[in-house]
Design a protein around this motif. Structure first.
Motif, short mmCIF file in Angstrom:
data_model
loop_
_atom_site.label_atom_id
_atom_site.label_comp_id
_atom_site.label_asym_id
_atom_site.label_seq_id
_atom_site.Cartn_x
_atom_site.Cartn_y
_atom_site.Cartn_z
N MET A 124 -12.78 8.17 9.05
CA MET A 124 -12.55 7.71 7.70
C MET A 124 -11.31 8.43 7.17
O MET A 124 -11.19 9.64 7.29
N THR A 125 -10.46 7.67 6.57
CA THR A 125 -9.25 8.26 6.03
C THR A 125 -9.54 8.88 4.66
O THR A 125 -10.54 8.55 4.02
N SER A 126 -8.66 9.75 4.24
CA SER A 126 -8.85 10.38 2.93
C SER A 126 -8.74 9.35 1.81
O SER A 126 -9.43 9.46 0.79
N GLU A 127 -7.92 8.33 2.00
CA GLU A 127 -7.78 7.27 0.99
C GLU A 127 -9.09 6.48 0.85
O GLU A 127 -9.54 6.20 -0.25
N ARG A 128 -9.71 6.16 1.98
CA ARG A 128 -10.99 5.42 1.95
C ARG A 128 -12.08 6.28 1.33
O ARG A 128 -12.90 5.79 0.56
N ALA A 129 -12.11 7.56 1.64
CA ALA A 129 -13.09 8.47 1.05
C ALA A 129 -12.92 8.52 -0.45
O ALA A 129 -13.90 8.52 -1.21
N ARG A 130 -11.67 8.56 -0.92
CA ARG A 130 -11.39 8.58 -2.36
C ARG A 130 -11.88 7.28 -3.02
O ARG A 130 -12.47 7.31 -4.10
N GLN A 131 -11.67 6.15 -2.35
CA GLN A 131 -12.13 4.87 -2.88
C GLN A 131 -13.65 4.83 -2.99
O GLN A 131 -14.20 4.38 -4.00
N LEU A 132 -14.33 5.29 -1.97
CA LEU A 132 -15.79 5.32 -1.99
C LEU A 132 -16.33 6.24 -3.08
O LEU A 132 -17.33 5.94 -3.73
#
Length: 79
Positions: free
Chosen positions: A1-9
């Protein structure tokens, strides 16, 4: 999981839940952790004194009052 996806979640989760729900979940986790925790050196000393004096007690108890919820390390009961 990318940091961008983690931020979105994380943002999506924050939008879907209320502050009260997150607070309650944190409180539940804290209570479970406290109930399972081992006694410290000071608590072991108090336990030995309570046992020596044959007092009826319980450890790590959640008490609910009219105004707030408390977590007590020791509750000593009267006979």
């Amino acid at each position: 999981m990318t940091s961008e996806r983690a931020r979105q979640l994380q943002l999506m989760c924050q939008k879907k839940t209320t502050k009260k729900q997150r607070s309650d979940w944190g409180l539940q986790g804290a209570r479970l952790t406290n109930a399972k925790s081992k006694h410290t050196k000071q608590e072991k000393l108090v336990l030995s004194l309570l046992n020596r004096n044959r007092l009826h007690y319980k450890t790590h108890i959640d008490l609910t009052t009219n105004k707030l919820d408390l977590n007590a390390d020791f509750v000593v009961y009267k006979n």
